[in-house]
Design an enzyme around this catalytic site. Structure first.
Site, PDB file in Angstrom:
ATOM      1  N   PRO A  12       6.109   5.808  -9.835  1.00 22.42           N
ATOM      2  CA  PRO A  12       6.161   7.321 -10.142  1.00 22.42           C
ATOM      3  C   PRO A  12       5.046   7.870  -9.781  1.00 22.42           C
ATOM      4  CG  PRO A  12       6.579   5.964 -12.120  1.00 22.42           C
ATOM      5  CD  PRO A  12       5.991   5.040 -11.273  1.00 22.42           C
ATOM      6  N   SER A  18     -10.291  16.012  -3.479  1.00 24.62           N
ATOM      7  CA  SER A  18      -9.494  14.999  -2.852  1.00 24.62           C
ATOM      8  C   SER A  18      -7.875  15.554  -2.251  1.00 24.62           C
ATOM      9  CB  SER A  18      -8.932  13.989  -4.067  1.00 24.62           C
ATOM     10  OG  SER A  18      -7.794  13.404  -4.024  1.00 24.62           O
ATOM     11  N   TYR A  27     -10.987  14.089   0.149  1.00 26.57           N
ATOM     12  CA  TYR A  27     -10.886  12.944   0.646  1.00 26.57           C
ATOM     13  C   TYR A  27      -9.229  12.327   0.842  1.00 26.57           C
ATOM     14  CZ  TYR A  27     -15.582  12.444  -1.524  1.00 26.57           C
ATOM     15  OH  TYR A  27     -16.613  12.776  -1.890  1.00 26.57           O
ATOM     16  N   PHE A  28      -9.088  11.409   1.812  1.00 26.64           N
ATOM     17  CA  PHE A  28      -7.870  10.849   1.910  1.00 26.64           C
ATOM     18  C   PHE A  28      -7.914   9.623   1.217  1.00 26.64           C
ATOM     19  CE2 PHE A  28      -4.893  13.940   3.787  1.00 26.64           C
ATOM     20  CZ  PHE A  28      -5.794  15.270   3.619  1.00 26.64           C
ATOM     21  N   ASN A  29      -7.558   8.389   1.875  1.00 25.52           N
ATOM     22  CA  ASN A  29      -7.715   7.236   1.147  1.00 25.52           C
ATOM     23  C   ASN A  29      -8.982   6.210   1.533  1.00 25.52           C
ATOM     24  OD1 ASN A  29      -4.853   7.997   0.809  1.00 25.52           O
ATOM     25  ND2 ASN A  29      -4.705   6.240  -0.363  1.00 25.52           N
ATOM     26  N   TYR A  87      -5.780  13.771 -13.193  1.00 24.94           N
ATOM     27  CA  TYR A  87      -6.919  13.443 -12.415  1.00 24.94           C
ATOM     28  C   TYR A  87      -6.849  14.426 -11.415  1.00 24.94           C
ATOM     29  CZ  TYR A  87      -8.982  11.581  -8.127  1.00 24.94           C
ATOM     30  OH  TYR A  87      -9.490  11.584  -7.043  1.00 24.94           O
ATOM     31  N   LYS A 128      -9.347  17.941 -10.362  1.00 25.62           N
ATOM     32  CA  LYS A 128     -10.023  18.149  -8.825  1.00 25.62           C
ATOM     33  C   LYS A 128      -9.776  19.536  -8.039  1.00 25.62           C
ATOM     34  CE  LYS A 128     -11.823  14.236  -7.683  1.00 25.62           C
ATOM     35  NZ  LYS A 128     -13.498  14.298  -7.879  1.00 25.62           N
ATOM     36  N   PHE A 172     -20.444  13.449  -7.076  1.00 20.78           N
ATOM     37  CA  PHE A 172     -19.488  12.369  -7.084  1.00 20.78           C
ATOM     38  C   PHE A 172     -18.706  11.861  -8.469  1.00 20.78           C
ATOM     39  CE2 PHE A 172     -22.137  11.335  -3.418  1.00 20.78           C
ATOM     40  CZ  PHE A 172     -21.265  11.322  -2.569  1.00 20.78           C
TER      41      PHE A 172
HETATM   42  C1  UD1 Z   1      -4.434   7.537  -5.272  1.00 17.06           C
HETATM   43  C2  UD1 Z   1      -4.593   8.945  -5.756  1.00 17.06           C
HETATM   44  C3  UD1 Z   1      -5.693   9.853  -5.046  1.00 17.06           C
HETATM   45  C4  UD1 Z   1      -6.886   9.084  -5.020  1.00 17.06           C
HETATM   46  C5  UD1 Z   1      -6.723   7.725  -4.493  1.00 17.06           C
HETATM   47  C6  UD1 Z   1      -8.148   6.958  -4.588  1.00 17.06           C
HETATM   48  C7  UD1 Z   1      -2.759  10.506  -6.431  1.00 17.06           C
HETATM   49  C8  UD1 Z   1      -1.437  10.968  -6.071  1.00 17.06           C
HETATM   50  N1  UD1 Z   1      -3.347   9.718  -5.520  1.00 17.06           N
HETATM   51  O1  UD1 Z   1      -3.952   7.860  -3.999  1.00 17.06           O
HETATM   52  O2  UD1 Z   1      -5.719  11.107  -5.602  1.00 17.06           O
HETATM   53  O3  UD1 Z   1      -7.751   9.661  -4.224  1.00 17.06           O
HETATM   54  O4  UD1 Z   1      -5.703   7.074  -5.197  1.00 17.06           O
HETATM   55  O5  UD1 Z   1      -8.245   6.192  -3.376  1.00 17.06           O
HETATM   56  O6  UD1 Z   1      -3.346  11.081  -7.262  1.00 17.06           O
HETATM   57  N2  UD1 Z   1       0.501   0.706  -3.090  1.00 17.06           N
HETATM   58  C9  UD1 Z   1       1.239  -0.431  -3.367  1.00 17.06           C
HETATM   59  N3  UD1 Z   1       0.824  -1.584  -4.422  1.00 17.06           N
HETATM   60  C10 UD1 Z   1      -0.368  -1.311  -5.145  1.00 17.06           C
HETATM   61  C11 UD1 Z   1      -1.175  -0.399  -4.759  1.00 17.06           C
HETATM   62  C12 UD1 Z   1      -0.881   0.723  -4.122  1.00 17.06           C
HETATM   63  O7  UD1 Z   1       2.262  -0.772  -2.912  1.00 17.06           O
HETATM   64  O8  UD1 Z   1      -0.504  -2.398  -5.677  1.00 17.06           O
HETATM   65  C13 UD1 Z   1       0.840   1.636  -2.409  1.00 17.06           C
HETATM   66  C14 UD1 Z   1       1.183   3.040  -2.868  1.00 17.06           C
HETATM   67  O9  UD1 Z   1       2.447   3.249  -3.390  1.00 17.06           O
HETATM   68  C15 UD1 Z   1       0.886   4.002  -1.864  1.00 17.06           C
HETATM   69  C16 UD1 Z   1      -0.564   3.071  -1.044  1.00 17.06           C
HETATM   70  O10 UD1 Z   1      -0.411   1.666  -1.536  1.00 17.06           O
HETATM   71  O11 UD1 Z   1       2.002   3.823  -0.877  1.00 17.06           O
HETATM   72  C17 UD1 Z   1      -1.739   3.606  -1.474  1.00 17.06           C
HETATM   73  O12 UD1 Z   1      -1.864   3.970  -2.857  1.00 17.06           O
HETATM   74  P1  UD1 Z   1      -3.438   3.607  -3.485  1.00 17.06           P
HETATM   75  O13 UD1 Z   1      -4.336   2.995  -2.989  1.00 17.06           O
HETATM   76  O14 UD1 Z   1      -3.136   3.759  -5.083  1.00 17.06           O
HETATM   77  O15 UD1 Z   1      -3.694   5.590  -3.304  1.00 17.06           O
HETATM   78  P2  UD1 Z   1      -2.776   6.639  -3.521  1.00 17.06           P
HETATM   79  O16 UD1 Z   1      -1.769   6.476  -4.497  1.00 17.06           O
HETATM   80  O17 UD1 Z   1      -2.433   7.056  -2.160  1.00 17.06           O
END
Ligand code: UD1
Length: 334
Positions: A292, A126, A178-180, A150, A154, A82
């Protein structure tokens, strides 16, 4: 069985410790971590939760001598890796930090696995390796360039492991995409410890609900989705943890790749509303410009893991919100 958990004191590693302990009650679990993104408090919580002494070594995987000594000391049967930097924004500003650390730590672990006949390797990958591929994403989909260093690390680590397994038929690898990952252990004792300003959505929501941050900025309200906000596949960290235990158990030969997600899409606004409703709190938000590099819609087809690992994400969005909030509140009390 001896299992090395590299980066085992972090968010996903610590939860996986609990799942491994449940699935392999007799195993000797060893954590190495350089504590760059975690603290002794998590180790203390693991001790409380399991009632056992945690075998912990504060080692940086870039320190080859220390790593070699560890491999000499234990005959590991498997490694779950990890350890790595994970802040997307920081990786854009400081790519060399990411390439140096994430690649070297993987290279060193693989090198000592080969040297000491450790033949099972589970890697924390990821969904970012799919780039802007079209969801639902499947393991057989082409890998597209990740939008940040980053994500590139991966993809590069995946390739290193695939090539190593090809050249060493006894070395078997599971690449877990992994997804989120969100939420926390149901006890509220371990969770995603936010170091400074959170980058990801769920920890940010929790900080706003707690009043530590004034408002949530929702990045983009004009995506081609039902409510205009981005869609992601949120997975409870304990489901994810159980996926690692299942993958390690099934690992026998070659390279196996699995998406670990819920196969369901949830929008930012849906997550915010669920959090408010389930926890009876307010999360003030405003819609701002798109961030972005963000994509509109990302979710998994996780049917391969279900079929081959007999694993499925079971916990709901409601449980993810409840558990994330329990951990956030608990943090105030101690
Ligand atoms: C990102 C990374 C992913 C990583 C994951 C960790 C990329 C493109 N994405 O995913 O590789 O594994 O984090 O969990 O490399 N959002 C808001 N406001 C905020 C924060 C987020 O609106 O303050 C929205 C984002 O635009 C997105 C969603 O919430 O639509 C999830 O965002 P985030 O939790 O940052 O994860 P990812 O960008 O999907």
């Amino acid at each position: 069985m001896n299992i090395l958990i590299a980066g085992g004191n972090g968010f996903i590693g610590s939860h996986t410790y609990i799942s491994l302990r449940e699935r392999f009650p007799e195993a000797q679990l060893v954590i190495v971590d350089n504590l760059v993104n975690s603290t002794h408090k998590t180790l203390e919580s693991l001790r409380k939760m399991t009632g056992e002494n945690i075998l912990f070594y504060e080692i940086d995987l870039c320190d080859e001598q220390a790593l070699a000594a560890l491999f000499r000391g234990y005959q590991f049967d498997g490694v779950i890796h990890f350890a790595g930097y994970k802040a997307v924004g920081e990786s854009v500003v400081n790519p060399l930090k990411y390439y140096t650390n994430n690649l070297n730590s993987t290279l060193h672990l693989v090198k000592y696995c080969l040297e000491y006949d450790v033949n099972k390797f589970v890697f924390s990958s990821s969904a970012t390796v799919y780039g802007d591929g079209v969801s639902p994403l499947m393991e057989s989909d082409a890998l597209l360039p990740a939008s940040n260093p980053y994500g590139q690390t991966k993809a590069m680590c995946e390739q290193i492991l695939i090539d190593t397994a090809r050249a060493n038929p006894e070395f078997s690898v599971a690449l877990l995409r992994y997804f989120n990952p969100v939420g926390a252990h149901e006890s509220g004792l371990i969770g995603e410890a936010a170091n400074g300003m959170p980058n990801n959505l769920m920890p940010y929501i929790a900080k706003v609900a707690k009043g530590e941050l004034p408002i949530l900025n929702i990045f983009g309200g004009d995506y081609p989705t039902e409510d205009g906000t981005g869609i992601r596949d949120y997975i409870h960290v304990m489901d994810l943890a159980e996926g690692h235990a299942a993958a390690l158990e099934r690992l026998s030969s070659g390279v196996c790749i699995y998406n670990l997600g819920s196969s369901k899409g949830t929008s930012v606004l849906q997550l915010v509303k669920a959090f408010e409703e389930v926890n009876g709190v307010k999360v003030p938000y405003q819609i701002v410009e798109r961030r972005p590099g963000d994509l509109a819609i990302i979710y998994a087809d996780a049917s391969k893991a279900e079929k081959e690992l007999n694993w499925k994400a079971k916990r709901t969005i409601k449980e993810m919100c409840q558990d994330a909030w329990r951990f956030e509140k608990h943090d105030v009390l101690i």
